[in-house]
Enzyme design. Structure first.
Site, PDB file in Angstrom:
ATOM      1  N   HIS A 153     -61.555 -28.409 -27.071  1.00  0.00           N
ATOM      2  CA  HIS A 153     -62.232 -28.970 -28.253  1.00  0.00           C
ATOM      3  C   HIS A 153     -61.235 -29.658 -29.165  1.00  0.00           C
ATOM      4  O   HIS A 153     -61.435 -30.794 -29.606  1.00  0.00           O
ATOM      5  CB  HIS A 153     -62.963 -27.856 -29.010  1.00  0.00           C
ATOM      6  CG  HIS A 153     -63.368 -28.211 -30.409  1.00  0.00           C
ATOM      7  ND1 HIS A 153     -62.464 -28.238 -31.461  1.00  0.00           N
ATOM      8  CD2 HIS A 153     -64.564 -28.570 -30.935  1.00  0.00           C
ATOM      9  CE1 HIS A 153     -63.090 -28.590 -32.559  1.00  0.00           C
ATOM     10  NE2 HIS A 153     -64.356 -28.795 -32.272  1.00  0.00           N
ATOM     11  N   ASN A 154     -60.139 -28.968 -29.456  1.00  0.00           N
ATOM     12  CA  ASN A 154     -59.145 -29.542 -30.355  1.00  0.00           C
ATOM     13  C   ASN A 154     -58.475 -30.769 -29.743  1.00  0.00           C
ATOM     14  O   ASN A 154     -58.146 -31.728 -30.445  1.00  0.00           O
ATOM     15  CB  ASN A 154     -58.094 -28.492 -30.724  1.00  0.00           C
ATOM     16  CG  ASN A 154     -58.611 -27.502 -31.749  1.00  0.00           C
ATOM     17  OD1 ASN A 154     -59.816 -27.297 -31.860  1.00  0.00           O
ATOM     18  ND2 ASN A 154     -57.722 -26.885 -32.494  1.00  0.00           N
ATOM     19  N   VAL A 173     -55.821 -14.162 -38.455  1.00  0.00           N
ATOM     20  CA  VAL A 173     -54.414 -14.237 -38.853  1.00  0.00           C
ATOM     21  C   VAL A 173     -53.722 -15.314 -38.028  1.00  0.00           C
ATOM     22  O   VAL A 173     -54.273 -15.833 -37.054  1.00  0.00           O
ATOM     23  CB  VAL A 173     -53.699 -12.877 -38.666  1.00  0.00           C
ATOM     24  CG1 VAL A 173     -54.364 -11.807 -39.526  1.00  0.00           C
ATOM     25  CG2 VAL A 173     -53.702 -12.448 -37.199  1.00  0.00           C
ATOM     26  N   ASN A 218     -56.473 -19.502 -33.811  1.00  0.00           N
ATOM     27  CA  ASN A 218     -56.215 -20.516 -32.782  1.00  0.00           C
ATOM     28  C   ASN A 218     -55.144 -20.021 -31.812  1.00  0.00           C
ATOM     29  O   ASN A 218     -54.099 -20.650 -31.647  1.00  0.00           O
ATOM     30  CB  ASN A 218     -55.752 -21.821 -33.438  1.00  0.00           C
ATOM     31  CG  ASN A 218     -56.899 -22.782 -33.653  1.00  0.00           C
ATOM     32  OD1 ASN A 218     -57.909 -22.730 -32.963  1.00  0.00           O
ATOM     33  ND2 ASN A 218     -56.764 -23.666 -34.620  1.00  0.00           N
ATOM     34  N   LYS A 252     -50.908 -28.987 -35.449  1.00  0.00           N
ATOM     35  CA  LYS A 252     -50.676 -27.543 -35.401  1.00  0.00           C
ATOM     36  C   LYS A 252     -50.341 -27.031 -34.008  1.00  0.00           C
ATOM     37  O   LYS A 252     -50.026 -25.870 -33.834  1.00  0.00           O
ATOM     38  CB  LYS A 252     -51.912 -26.803 -35.937  1.00  0.00           C
ATOM     39  CG  LYS A 252     -52.099 -26.974 -37.443  1.00  0.00           C
ATOM     40  CD  LYS A 252     -53.232 -26.091 -37.946  1.00  0.00           C
ATOM     41  CE  LYS A 252     -53.341 -26.154 -39.457  1.00  0.00           C
ATOM     42  NZ  LYS A 252     -54.443 -25.295 -39.972  1.00  0.00           N
ATOM     43  N   LYS A 300     -61.782 -23.734 -26.843  1.00  0.00           N
ATOM     44  CA  LYS A 300     -61.428 -24.185 -28.200  1.00  0.00           C
ATOM     45  C   LYS A 300     -60.239 -25.141 -28.145  1.00  0.00           C
ATOM     46  O   LYS A 300     -60.171 -26.128 -28.888  1.00  0.00           O
ATOM     47  CB  LYS A 300     -61.093 -22.980 -29.080  1.00  0.00           C
ATOM     48  CG  LYS A 300     -60.579 -23.322 -30.502  1.00  0.00           C
ATOM     49  CD  LYS A 300     -61.586 -24.174 -31.273  1.00  0.00           C
ATOM     50  CE  LYS A 300     -61.330 -24.152 -32.784  1.00  0.00           C
ATOM     51  NZ  LYS A 300     -60.023 -24.618 -33.202  1.00  0.00           N
ATOM     52  N   LEU A 341     -57.337 -12.634 -45.311  1.00  0.00           N
ATOM     53  CA  LEU A 341     -58.113 -13.255 -46.386  1.00  0.00           C
ATOM     54  C   LEU A 341     -57.548 -14.608 -46.790  1.00  0.00           C
ATOM     55  O   LEU A 341     -57.415 -14.926 -47.970  1.00  0.00           O
ATOM     56  CB  LEU A 341     -58.187 -12.318 -47.598  1.00  0.00           C
ATOM     57  CG  LEU A 341     -59.016 -11.056 -47.381  1.00  0.00           C
ATOM     58  CD1 LEU A 341     -58.988 -10.169 -48.620  1.00  0.00           C
ATOM     59  CD2 LEU A 341     -60.453 -11.406 -47.010  1.00  0.00           C
ATOM     60  N   ALA A 342     -57.203 -15.422 -45.795  1.00  0.00           N
ATOM     61  CA  ALA A 342     -56.929 -16.831 -46.079  1.00  0.00           C
ATOM     62  C   ALA A 342     -58.285 -17.536 -46.165  1.00  0.00           C
ATOM     63  O   ALA A 342     -59.338 -16.889 -46.159  1.00  0.00           O
ATOM     64  CB  ALA A 342     -56.043 -17.428 -44.992  1.00  0.00           C
ATOM     65  N   GLU A 365     -60.783 -33.523 -30.165  1.00  0.00           N
ATOM     66  CA  GLU A 365     -60.691 -33.887 -31.589  1.00  0.00           C
ATOM     67  C   GLU A 365     -59.506 -34.822 -31.831  1.00  0.00           C
ATOM     68  O   GLU A 365     -59.635 -35.843 -32.523  1.00  0.00           O
ATOM     69  CB  GLU A 365     -60.550 -32.606 -32.419  1.00  0.00           C
ATOM     70  CG  GLU A 365     -60.374 -32.794 -33.908  1.00  0.00           C
ATOM     71  CD  GLU A 365     -60.086 -31.463 -34.591  1.00  0.00           C
ATOM     72  OE1 GLU A 365     -59.125 -31.401 -35.385  1.00  0.00           O
ATOM     73  OE2 GLU A 365     -60.808 -30.483 -34.315  1.00  0.00           O
ATOM     74  N   SER A 391     -64.501 -23.184 -34.982  1.00  0.00           N
ATOM     75  CA  SER A 391     -64.260 -24.547 -35.449  1.00  0.00           C
ATOM     76  C   SER A 391     -65.219 -24.918 -36.571  1.00  0.00           C
ATOM     77  O   SER A 391     -66.364 -24.477 -36.592  1.00  0.00           O
ATOM     78  CB  SER A 391     -64.413 -25.551 -34.300  1.00  0.00           C
ATOM     79  OG  SER A 391     -64.210 -26.879 -34.761  1.00  0.00           O
TER      80      SER A 391
END
Length: 483
Positions: free
Chosen positions: A187-188, A75, A103, A261, A184, A11-12, A191, A129
């Site tokens: 994609h990053n 998570v 991620n 990250k 993904k 639940l972030a 980005e 994303s």
């Protein structure tokens, strides 16, 4: 007992918003967080009165979920994912589906998919994303893993995903095991490249053209109404217009050290492993590393001198060159990303839908732009397209823009303004269109000092030769040849 369509762990910000997104689309969601107070706070706050079930234990989370159960983990990547997998597996039944929406590094997803399938379960690694707003209103979702799991989660994922202007969901099956998280990661990486290109453009405007934030805001606003229309250009426009409490541009007060990250770094490492020339994205990652060396840079600025930027040309014409340079380099960034995806598909035996991936990125995600529609069209016309630079649309765009691109790159370098991404993209373009590179000399050097052998232009490909360059080396060559 009230049943849930899906369970979600974590639940972030992203987890909460995905739950609220699912619930708003008619799904009942069970939720759990290791710190159980977060569950209670969520249920009494943002989730109050909604079709959301709270759980204080994993047993309570699993029990109400309809079979085959779908449990999604939001998570932190790494050990936390493995820990939750081990904790929840004894509570699941054969055929149930675990989904990792974080991620995670794609090799971990390959490993986890094989591990769970070996025990009779199914696994999905889904890149998500769009940040917190995307999670709430509609993200881009890139699922891969156990193919038989896709029909089970498809109704939920495609319903909560962002939609294109044509109503197409920005979510589709990517491929087996780690394919979703690999896409993904790419994609990053793109980005990272897009952001660095925009930052270099901003620095040229600021340091060479002497433009202030308000004037740059107007330029980016104009660009966002044309073929550079994208989320990152849009937010750059807004950032440049934002004023601090004293009425001055906030951007001018932000320290010039960028964080990361790790997904861009992973993309660079994967490119090296796959022998894919991901030069622009690599430079974008290294630019962030250099920015982090703030104290060293400040000290160096006092003793290392260079040219003082000065511009005396036609500013309007130069800004058009700058727009064209940014667009051309952006084409290269995506071209390199797609080359790497093609290399990964061959290496890992994935059947990637390249046009479909462009569609997934059309909305909800950070790199969303009108540009991606052209990429989808390119692969719809030719699924076997080796490189975007060879597509008629992109070829015409880059050929008609290269003169301005060269003028911008030359002006930046002549005036001491670093443009690693813009310049490396241009070097890639020139290297890719070059029928004869100097690697013949490089291969001669390798054969000279290591007997690594070489091929000849006057002999068939696949036939290798070694020369005794000094007369002392003998005729023995290395047993392997790596181009």
């Amino acid at each position: 007992m009230k049943q849930a369509d899906i369970g979600l762990i974590g639940l972030a910000v992203m987890g909460e918003n995905l739950i609220l997104n699912m619930e708003s689309k008619g799904f009942t969601v069970a939720c759990y967080n290791r710190t159980v107070s977060k569950v209670d706070n969520f249920l009494s706050g943002r989730a109050k009165g909604k079709h959301i079930l709270g759980a204080h234990t994993l047993e309570e989370l699993v029990k109400p979920v309809k079979t085959p159960r779908k449990i999604m983990m939001m998570v932190k990547a790494g050990r936390a994912v493995d820990d939750f997998i081990e904790s929840i597996l004894p509570l699941l039944s054969k055929g149930d589906i675990l989904i990792d929406g974080g991620n995670s590094h794609f090799p971990d997803t390959i490993r986890r998919t094989a591990y769970l399938e070996g025990k009779g379960f199914r696994y999905i690694g889904a890149g998500v994303s769009g940040g917190e707003e995307g999670a709430l209103r509609g993200p881009s979702i890139m699922p891969g893993g156990s193919p038989s799991a896709w029909p089970e989660v498809k109704p939920i994922f495609q319903t909560i995903a962002a939609k294109t202007d044509d109503g197409e969901p920005c979510c589709d099956w990517v491929g087996e095991n780690g394919a979703g998280h690999f896409v993904k990661m790419v994609h990053n990486g793109i980005e990272y490249g897009d952001m660095q290109l925009i930052c270099e453009t901003y620095q040229i405007m600021r340091d060479l053209l002497g433009m202030g934030a308000d004037e740059m805001h107007e330029v980016f606003a104009e660009w966002n109404s044309g073929d550079l229309d994208s989320y990152l250009i849009e937010i750059t426009r807004d950032i440049l217009a934002y004023k601090d409490e004293d009425g001055k541009p906030l951007v001018d007060k932000i320290l010039d050290t960028a964080g990361q990250k790790g997904t861009g770094k992973w993309a660079g490492i994967a490119a090296l492993d796959l022998a894919a020339p991901l030069t622009l994205i690599g430079e974008a990652v290294f630019a962030r590393c250099l920015s982090a060396m703030k104290d060293e840079r400040v000290a160096a600025s006092k003793v290392l001198t260079g040219p003082k930027p000065a511009f005396a040309g036609d500013k309007k014409a130069f800004l058009e060159d700058l727009r064209r340079a940014l667009y051309s380099a952006k084409i290269v960034s995506y071209a390199q990303g797609y080359v790497m995806m093609r290399a990964a598909a061959a290496e890992y035996k994935w059947n990637l839908n390249y046009g479909g991936i462009a569609l997934i990125w059309r909305g909800g995600c950070i790199i969303r732009s009108v540009f991606l529609g052209k990429i989808k069209e390119a692969f719809d016309k030719n699924q076997a397209l080796d490189n975007l630079l060879l597509d008629p649309f992109f070829k015409e765009k880059i050929l008609s823009s290269q003169d301005g691109w060269r003028r911008v790159s030359a002006a930046a370098l002549a005036n001491g303004i670093p443009v690693p991404a813009l310049a490396s993209a241009l070097c890639y373009f020139d290297g890719f269109r070059c029928g004869r590179l100097p690697a013949n000399l490089l291969q001669a050097q390798r054969d000279y000092f290591g007997a690594h052998t070489y091929e000849r232009t006057d002999q068939p490909r696949g036939k290798y030769f070694h020369t005794n360059w000094t007369g002392r080396g003998g005729t023995t060559a290395a047993g392997t040849y790596t181009a």
